[in-house]
Structures are given as C-alpha cells and as structure tokens.
Scaffold this motif. Structure first.
Motif, PDB file in Angstrom:
ATOM      1  N   VAL A 127       0.829  -1.199   0.000  1.00 32.71           N
ATOM      2  CA  VAL A 127       0.000   0.000   0.000  1.00 32.71           C
ATOM      3  C   VAL A 127       0.865   1.250   0.000  1.00 32.71           C
ATOM      4  N   ARG A 128       2.015   1.217   0.645  1.00 34.14           N
ATOM      5  CA  ARG A 128       2.909   2.378   0.607  1.00 34.14           C
ATOM      6  C   ARG A 128       3.435   2.623  -0.802  1.00 34.14           C
ATOM      7  N   ASP A 129       3.788   1.550  -1.492  1.00 38.23           N
ATOM      8  CA  ASP A 129       4.265   1.703  -2.873  1.00 38.23           C
ATOM      9  C   ASP A 129       3.170   2.279  -3.760  1.00 38.23           C
ATOM     10  N   VAL A 130       1.948   1.783  -3.603  1.00 41.07           N
ATOM     11  CA  VAL A 130       0.838   2.252  -4.438  1.00 41.07           C
ATOM     12  C   VAL A 130       0.556   3.729  -4.176  1.00 41.07           C
ATOM     13  N   LEU A 131       0.472   4.118  -2.903  1.00 42.79           N
ATOM     14  CA  LEU A 131       0.175   5.515  -2.572  1.00 42.79           C
ATOM     15  C   LEU A 131       1.270   6.453  -3.057  1.00 42.79           C
ATOM     16  N   SER A 132       2.517   6.009  -2.979  1.00 39.13           N
ATOM     17  CA  SER A 132       3.623   6.851  -3.444  1.00 39.13           C
ATOM     18  C   SER A 132       3.525   7.107  -4.947  1.00 39.13           C
ATOM     19  N   VAL A 133       3.257   6.067  -5.710  1.00 37.55           N
ATOM     20  CA  VAL A 133       3.162   6.229  -7.168  1.00 37.55           C
ATOM     21  C   VAL A 133       1.945   7.080  -7.539  1.00 37.55           C
ATOM     22  N   LEU A 134       0.804   6.847  -6.869  1.00 36.02           N
ATOM     23  CA  LEU A 134      -0.396   7.626  -7.176  1.00 36.02           C
ATOM     24  C   LEU A 134      -0.199   9.106  -6.873  1.00 36.02           C
TER      25      LEU A 134
ATOM     26  N   GLU B 111       0.739   2.544 -11.691  1.00 40.35           N
ATOM     27  CA  GLU B 111       1.097   3.151 -12.976  1.00 40.35           C
ATOM     28  C   GLU B 111      -0.028   2.975 -13.995  1.00 40.35           C
ATOM     29  N   LEU B 112      -0.698   1.803 -13.955  1.00 43.57           N
ATOM     30  CA  LEU B 112      -1.742   1.514 -14.934  1.00 43.57           C
ATOM     31  C   LEU B 112      -3.076   2.185 -14.588  1.00 43.57           C
ATOM     32  N   LEU B 113      -3.288   2.497 -13.320  1.00 43.66           N
ATOM     33  CA  LEU B 113      -4.589   3.014 -12.891  1.00 43.66           C
ATOM     34  C   LEU B 113      -4.833   4.456 -13.307  1.00 43.66           C
ATOM     35  N   VAL B 114      -3.794   5.285 -13.284  1.00 45.09           N
ATOM     36  CA  VAL B 114      -3.988   6.726 -13.477  1.00 45.09           C
ATOM     37  C   VAL B 114      -3.041   7.238 -14.554  1.00 45.09           C
ATOM     38  N   PRO B 115      -3.398   8.342 -15.202  1.00 46.24           N
ATOM     39  CA  PRO B 115      -2.498   8.944 -16.185  1.00 46.24           C
ATOM     40  C   PRO B 115      -1.359   9.684 -15.494  1.00 46.24           C
TER      41      PRO B 115
END
Length: 443
Positions: free
Chosen positions: A153-160, A261-265
C-alpha cells in the motif's frame, strides 16, 4: 564364432540415441516428489542433483533458463516436487530427468488444487477476455483492498501521489493471508461494488509463497471479482506470481507499483497535453481576431469609398430631378388632355345639346384632379424611399459614431490614423468631431 549377417550391429551412439528416443516418446510430462541429493551448480548456471527416496534415485538436470527463476535455494535433504521429461544423456549413457519446474513439496498439494480450480473456472468462462471491462481514463475515486500496514500500500500511494494527486484514495483494510483473509477480501469486494462510490477497485498485496498468497485463490473471491459492477485491478505478489484473482479481474498488474502506474495517467503528460491545447486555442483566437480586424478594415475602406454624405446628396438630387421630370410629364399629359377636352367641348357645343356640354365639363374637372393625386402619391413613395435610404446610410456612417462622442483622427494628407506608429512627434493631425474639426500636433 561367426557373426550373424541378419543381425543389425549398432554403435554405442546409435544405441543411446534409440534409447533416448524411446524414453522421450514413451513417457509424458511427469511429476516426481522426492528428496534432493548431490546438489551442484557449476559456473554454467545449470542445476544438477538427484531425486531419491528410501529405495531408489534418479539423476536430474535443470538448465539455467529455468533454474534462475526458482523461489527457493535447493539444498541437500529438502523435499521437493518437480515436473519434467525423461531422457538419456547420450555421451555417458545416463538416464535422467530434465525438469522445467521445481518447488518445495509443501506447496505441491496447493499447486495441484490451484490448477484444478483454475481449469474449472476457466471452463465456465469466468476468465474470458470478452467479459473484462476497460478502466476509466480519468478515475475520481479509488478503493484499495489490502493490509494497511504492508509495503504494497505504501508503494501504491507513493506512485499515485506522484502521477495523479487529484485522485481520491480510500483504503479498505483487511487481512491478506490466513484462514479468514479470503472471506474478508470477498466481503470488501462486494461492498465496494454495491456502494457506488468508486470508479475502480484495486486488490493487492506484496509477494510471498504460494501458501501466503492462498487467500487470493479462493473460489468465492474469484466469483465476487468477476461479478463486481466496478472494474477491478488485481496486483498480488511479484511478477512471477499468479492467483485466481488475477485471472478473474478486469486487469492484472505484475506488481502493486505497476498497478498504480496503470490506474492513473501521468500528470506530466497531461500538463504537456493541456499546454499544447492552450497554445492551439491561443493561435486559433489570434487568427480569428486578425480575420475580424481585416474584415473591419475592409468595411472602413468600403465605407470611405462610398462617402455617405455625397451619396445622400446625389440621391437627393436624383430624387428632385425625377420629381421635376414626373411633374413636367404629368403637366404635359394634363395639358394635352385639356386641349383635347377643349376641342371636344367646342365640337360638342356646335353639335350636341347643353346637357352633353355639362357632362363634359364635369369630366374635365375630374380629369384635372387625377394627375395631381398621382403626382402626390408618387412624391410620397419617393420621400419614404429616400428616408429609408438615409437611415441605412446613417447606420454605417462614421459620422454617426462621431456624433456619439468619438472622433476620427487624420493626418495632414487626410489619411486615417489607425495606430500610434503612423504619427511621429511634431506631426500635425486633425480630429473630426460632431460639430467641427480640431487642429492638433503630436507630442
């Protein structure tokens, strides 16, 4: 002793080749569960070992393209489950098993259960590409079903946050392994879909063994993901890990970071696109403004060429001339009719009774009134036309603009001054106002 001429004589190479072909054609792909022994890995990167039980052993080889992806370190005495094909190494005549898959034996039962359940759900069409939905290009709210304390979840939030900070993210906490994890994840998937709050749902966790990831191979979870009204992305484990949730989801990401990366532009790409659109819009506006200015300049030139006052005076003169010609024509016609009537009256006086003469006199009087009425109607029509033309000319006349408080600047040669660049300090100019003209000099 003489050799039998009818018997074929083989070389060791030929014999071993026949034996290898016989083994490879007779035995299908086999699974073997046994204990590791004599494990060696030379500089070539290949892995050589034996698989043994209490009564027998078989030599095995696992070549580098396969052995480098092992999820554990092979060691003496470890019980493993291997899959491969029987063959014969011709150079030494060694019978051996060449493996393409090797895992710890504790995962063997899970692996078989996984493959069986996967085959059954796939046969039902649960994993068909035709039922998968595309993700929205610009999602507004995302639900992340995962452990709130995990690294995923930390990796996901950082990328988003880096790529698209406008996205609203809600974390739906759950266990991601253990006996109750599958039921919790299934319930959250169903609740997230039924709430109508989210544009996308992400189901994710970090890597681990097959047993650690087993909650994501639950049949109820796979069916809940496939039935969700909201698109679901699954990112479970590492790139080499696959779970039933990956196959049932609308999109499978190899890692949690890749899912983000795939979820958002990318906001940098969006900024560049918006700047390009802004530049294009500004260019179109500037082009439209220039075209409007050119049309206005052409209208001014046409207006100046028409000289509304001179045209109005010309039309007035034409109207007066037409009125004079019309009056003259009517007078001539009236005079001719009167002459004719006088002649007729003279004849009648000589040839007809007094009553006939009175009738002719009345007719003469009525005929004398008709030309006057016709002339009056014609003059009235011409006057109305002239007034309408005058109003049209006044509407486009610059003098009407001057009358509203504006002025027209011309230089010494009478040319219109539209820009400050047309006049230099000391140049004489004239300002035409509604009631006269001012002589000015540029400072």
């Amino acid at each position: 002793m003489l050799e039998d001429p009818a018997r074929d004589v083989l070389t060791p190479t030929q014999l071993n080749t026949l034996a290898r072909d016989l083994l490879e054609s007779a035995f299908p792909l086999v699974w073997v569960e046994a204990e590791l022994g004599n494990v060696t890995r030379p500089a070539s990167g290949h892995l050589y070992f034996t698989l043994k039980d209490a009564r027998a052993q078989v030599k095995c080889a696992m070549f580098k393209p396969k052995s480098q992806w092992l999820k554990f370190v092979p060691r003496e005495g470890l019980r493993v489950l291997g899959r491969g094909r029987l063959t014969l190494y011709e150079a030494r005549g060694d019978y051996q098993l060449v493996l393409d898959h090797l895992e710890e034996a504790g995962e063997g039962a899970l692996r078989r259960a996984f493959e069986e359940l996967k085959a059954r759900l796939q046969a039902e069409g649960l994993f068909d590409e035709a039922r998968k939905r595309p993700l929205p290009l610009y999602p507004r709210r995302l639900a992340i079903i995962t452990s709130p304390s995990g690294a995923a979840v930390r990796d996901v939030l950082s990328v988003l946050a880096r790529r698209f900070p406008l996205l609203e993210v809600e974390i739906l906490p759950t266990q991601v392994q253990g006996a109750t994890a599958a039921a919790q994840i299934t319930s959250l998937v169903q609740r997230a879909g039924a709430s109508g709050r989210y544009d996308i749902v992400l189901v994710t966790r970090g890597g681990g063994s097959l047993e650690d990831l087993w909650a994501f191979n639950d049949e109820r979870l796979a069916r809940a993901i496939a039935a969700s009204p909201v698109p679901i992305v699954s990112a479970v484990g590492h790139e080499a890990d696959f779970s039933l949730s990956d196959f049932a989801a609308d999109l499978r990401a190899p890692t949690p970071s890749a899912a983000a990366e795939l979820l958002v532009p990318d906001r940098n790409a969006l900024d560049a696109r918006l700047q390009g659109l802004q530049r294009r819009l500004s260019a179109l506006q500037l082009q439209s403004l220039r075209q409007s200015m050119q049309r206005a300049d052409r209208a001014v030139l046409r207006l100046q060429a028409m000289r509304p006052q001179a045209r109005l005076q010309l039309l007035q003169r034409r109207q007066q001339e037409a009125r004079r010609r019309l009056e003259s024509a009517w007078r001539e016609q009236l005079e001719r009719r009167r002459s004719s009537l006088r002649h007729a009256a003279a004849v009648l006086r000589a040839t007809q009774p007094q009553r006939r003469l009175a009738m002719l006199r009345e007719r003469l009087q009525s005929l004398g009134l008709r030309p006057q009425a016709a002339i009056a109607r014609e003059l009235q029509r011409d006057t109305l036309k002239l007034r309408a033309l005058a109003r049209s000319l006044e509407a486009v006349s610059p003098l009407a603009t001057v009358a509203r408080g504006y002025s027209i600047i011309v230089d010494a040669e009478g040319r219109l001054v539209r820009s400050v660049s047309q006049a230099q300090p000391g140049d004489p100019v004239s300002a035409r106002l509604s009631d006269g003209e001012l002589k000015l000099r540029v400072e």
